[in-house]
Design a protein around this motif. Structure first.
Motif, PDB file in Angstrom:
ATOM      1  N   TYR A  14      31.561  33.001  52.282  1.00 40.74           N
ATOM      2  CA  TYR A  14      32.984  33.049  51.935  1.00 40.74           C
ATOM      3  C   TYR A  14      33.564  31.634  51.854  1.00 40.74           C
ATOM      4  N   ILE A  15      33.305  30.827  52.862  1.00 40.66           N
ATOM      5  CA  ILE A  15      33.846  29.466  52.904  1.00 40.66           C
ATOM      6  C   ILE A  15      33.219  28.599  51.810  1.00 40.66           C
ATOM      7  N   LEU A  16      31.911  28.741  51.594  1.00 44.63           N
ATOM      8  CA  LEU A  16      31.233  27.997  50.523  1.00 44.63           C
ATOM      9  C   LEU A  16      31.865  28.311  49.171  1.00 44.63           C
ATOM     10  N   ARG A  17      32.088  29.590  48.892  1.00 45.93           N
ATOM     11  CA  ARG A  17      32.665  29.984  47.597  1.00 45.93           C
ATOM     12  C   ARG A  17      34.094  29.467  47.449  1.00 45.93           C
ATOM     13  N   LYS A  18      34.850  29.440  48.538  1.00 44.69           N
ATOM     14  CA  LYS A  18      36.204  28.877  48.480  1.00 44.69           C
ATOM     15  C   LYS A  18      36.140  27.374  48.167  1.00 44.69           C
ATOM     16  N   ALA A  19      35.209  26.662  48.807  1.00 48.62           N
ATOM     17  CA  ALA A  19      35.050  25.227  48.550  1.00 48.62           C
ATOM     18  C   ALA A  19      34.607  24.989  47.105  1.00 48.62           C
ATOM     19  N   GLN A  20      33.730  25.847  46.581  1.00 42.84           N
ATOM     20  CA  GLN A  20      33.296  25.710  45.187  1.00 42.84           C
ATOM     21  C   GLN A  20      34.454  25.977  44.231  1.00 42.84           C
ATOM     22  N   LYS A  21      35.240  26.993  44.517  1.00 47.31           N
ATOM     23  CA  LYS A  21      36.357  27.369  43.652  1.00 47.31           C
ATOM     24  C   LYS A  21      37.409  26.267  43.569  1.00 47.31           C
ATOM     25  N   HIS A  22      37.655  25.593  44.693  1.00 46.60           N
ATOM     26  CA  HIS A  22      38.747  24.618  44.751  1.00 46.60           C
ATOM     27  C   HIS A  22      38.269  23.172  44.731  1.00 46.60           C
ATOM     28  N   LYS A  23      37.027  22.904  44.333  1.00 46.10           N
ATOM     29  CA  LYS A  23      36.520  21.527  44.411  1.00 46.10           C
ATOM     30  C   LYS A  23      37.248  20.563  43.479  1.00 46.10           C
ATOM     31  N   GLU A  24      37.890  21.061  42.421  1.00 51.83           N
ATOM     32  CA  GLU A  24      38.633  20.194  41.491  1.00 51.83           C
ATOM     33  C   GLU A  24      40.079  19.973  41.943  1.00 51.83           C
ATOM     34  N   ASN A  25      40.564  20.785  42.878  1.00 52.46           N
ATOM     35  CA  ASN A  25      41.937  20.701  43.365  1.00 52.46           C
ATOM     36  C   ASN A  25      41.981  19.717  44.537  1.00 52.46           C
ATOM     37  N   ALA A  26      42.807  18.699  44.441  1.00 56.16           N
ATOM     38  CA  ALA A  26      42.829  17.643  45.455  1.00 56.16           C
ATOM     39  C   ALA A  26      43.111  18.166  46.862  1.00 56.16           C
ATOM     40  N   ILE A  27      44.203  18.872  47.046  1.00 58.61           N
ATOM     41  CA  ILE A  27      44.595  19.312  48.388  1.00 58.61           C
ATOM     42  C   ILE A  27      43.691  20.435  48.889  1.00 58.61           C
ATOM     43  N   ARG A  34      32.426  21.835  56.111  1.00 59.46           N
ATOM     44  CA  ARG A  34      31.649  20.894  56.932  1.00 59.46           C
ATOM     45  C   ARG A  34      31.568  21.376  58.378  1.00 59.46           C
ATOM     46  N   HIS A  35      32.671  21.874  58.902  1.00 61.51           N
ATOM     47  CA  HIS A  35      32.674  22.410  60.266  1.00 61.51           C
ATOM     48  C   HIS A  35      31.646  23.538  60.403  1.00 61.51           C
ATOM     49  N   TYR A  36      31.640  24.468  59.441  1.00 65.10           N
ATOM     50  CA  TYR A  36      30.730  25.612  59.543  1.00 65.10           C
ATOM     51  C   TYR A  36      29.294  25.264  59.147  1.00 65.10           C
ATOM     52  N   GLN A  37      29.094  24.202  58.384  1.00 63.22           N
ATOM     53  CA  GLN A  37      27.725  23.723  58.156  1.00 63.22           C
ATOM     54  C   GLN A  37      27.108  23.319  59.497  1.00 63.22           C
ATOM     55  N   ILE A  38      27.868  22.598  60.278  1.00 64.06           N
ATOM     56  CA  ILE A  38      27.388  22.148  61.590  1.00 64.06           C
ATOM     57  C   ILE A  38      27.251  23.328  62.546  1.00 64.06           C
ATOM     58  N   LYS A  39      28.239  24.199  62.575  1.00 63.18           N
ATOM     59  CA  LYS A  39      28.224  25.335  63.498  1.00 63.18           C
ATOM     60  C   LYS A  39      27.053  26.279  63.225  1.00 63.18           C
ATOM     61  N   TYR A  40      26.824  26.622  61.947  1.00 67.30           N
ATOM     62  CA  TYR A  40      25.807  27.623  61.597  1.00 67.30           C
ATOM     63  C   TYR A  40      24.448  27.030  61.224  1.00 67.30           C
ATOM     64  N   GLY A  41      24.389  25.740  60.942  1.00 67.26           N
ATOM     65  CA  GLY A  41      23.116  25.120  60.586  1.00 67.26           C
ATOM     66  C   GLY A  41      22.727  25.307  59.126  1.00 67.26           C
ATOM     67  N   TYR A  42      23.711  25.562  58.270  1.00 71.82           N
ATOM     68  CA  TYR A  42      23.447  25.698  56.835  1.00 71.82           C
ATOM     69  C   TYR A  42      23.860  24.410  56.132  1.00 71.82           C
ATOM     70  N   GLN A  43      22.935  23.821  55.406  1.00 71.45           N
ATOM     71  CA  GLN A  43      23.243  22.601  54.672  1.00 71.45           C
ATOM     72  C   GLN A  43      23.275  22.962  53.181  1.00 71.45           C
ATOM     73  N   ILE A  44      24.399  23.544  52.771  1.00 73.21           N
ATOM     74  CA  ILE A  44      24.623  23.927  51.372  1.00 73.21           C
ATOM     75  C   ILE A  44      25.970  23.333  50.988  1.00 73.21           C
ATOM     76  N   TYR A  45      26.027  22.713  49.815  1.00 69.75           N
ATOM     77  CA  TYR A  45      27.217  21.986  49.404  1.00 69.75           C
ATOM     78  C   TYR A  45      27.905  22.653  48.214  1.00 69.75           C
ATOM     79  N   PRO A  46      29.204  22.389  48.019  1.00 67.11           N
ATOM     80  CA  PRO A  46      29.936  22.987  46.903  1.00 67.11           C
ATOM     81  C   PRO A  46      29.347  22.631  45.535  1.00 67.11           C
ATOM     82  N   GLU A  47      28.676  21.495  45.428  1.00 68.09           N
ATOM     83  CA  GLU A  47      28.101  21.065  44.153  1.00 68.09           C
ATOM     84  C   GLU A  47      26.884  21.900  43.735  1.00 68.09           C
ATOM     85  N   THR A  48      26.271  22.578  44.684  1.00 65.33           N
ATOM     86  CA  THR A  48      25.091  23.380  44.379  1.00 65.33           C
ATOM     87  C   THR A  48      25.486  24.547  43.479  1.00 65.33           C
ATOM     88  N   GLU A  49      24.788  24.685  42.356  1.00 63.38           N
ATOM     89  CA  GLU A  49      25.056  25.793  41.443  1.00 63.38           C
ATOM     90  C   GLU A  49      24.322  27.029  41.952  1.00 63.38           C
TER      91      GLU A  49
END
Length: 184
Positions: free
Chosen positions: A37-50, A60-75
């Motif tokens: 859910y959080i990854l998809r939100k980050a992907q959806k809003h990556k062009e929006n500054a705020i 980033r918080h949940y990458q550390i918490k859950y141990g998933y290293q997946i970024y918004p740039e990943t298709e």
């Protein structure tokens, strides 16, 4: 079929039901679904500054918490499914098709030397088992099952199963039957 959001399609893979926004939020108690859910939100809003900055910080918080290293740039195509909670590393330049399942301990990464320098491209309806490693500028075709602990640094044709380290390819049209459910 109605026009469902990519988040609804991801959550459909888990439950086999189309969920409302409220039902999606209640399912976020599951760490895998919460992270998607959080990854998809980050992907959806990556062009929006705020909003983009906000969702990147939350991600980033949940990458550390859950141990998933997946970024918004990943298709990543719709219908993405993480099977189990645990370490997961996916290079930001990797491409993953729709209706893909990924288990814990998987690495999808870059290769810096050799014949297949680059990042993997993974087709639709691919099931990737626990602790599998997929590296290099390779292509994994559609309807492929990569068995647990397999090491893949070579192209894999569609309708195949890859077993072992080093990986060996077995051709079969039923490679993911029973492994990939609730396709979108």
């Amino acid at each position: 079929m109605p026009n469902y959001s990519i988040i609804q399609k991801d959550f459909y893979r888990e439950s086999g039901k189309w969920l409302s926004t409220f039902e999606i939020l209640t399912k976020c108690i599951n760490p895998n679904l919460h992270f998607i859910y959080i990854l998809r939100k980050a992907q959806k809003h990556k062009e929006n500054a705020i909003l983009g900055i906000f969702w990147r910080i939350v991600l980033r918080h949940y990458q550390i918490k859950y141990g998933y290293q997946i970024y918004p740039e990943t298709e990543i195509g719709e219908g993405f499914y993480i099977g189990h909670w645990g370490s997961l590393v996916i290079n930001p330049k990797a491409k993953i098709g729709k209706n893909c399942n990924i288990a814990q301990g998987v690495t999808i990464g870059q290769q810096n030397r050799g014949r297949f320098v680059g990042f993997p491209t993974i087709g639709d309806e691919v099931w990737i088992g626990t602790n599998a490693v997929i590296v290099g500028g390779i292509t994994v075709g559609r309807n492929v099952l990569i068995a647990p602990n397999a090491y893949v640094n070579f192209d894999v044709p569609a309708d195949s199963v890859v077993l072992g380290n080093p990986g060996k390819i077995y051709s079969t049209r039923k490679s993911t039957v029973g492994y990939i459910n609730n396709k979108v």
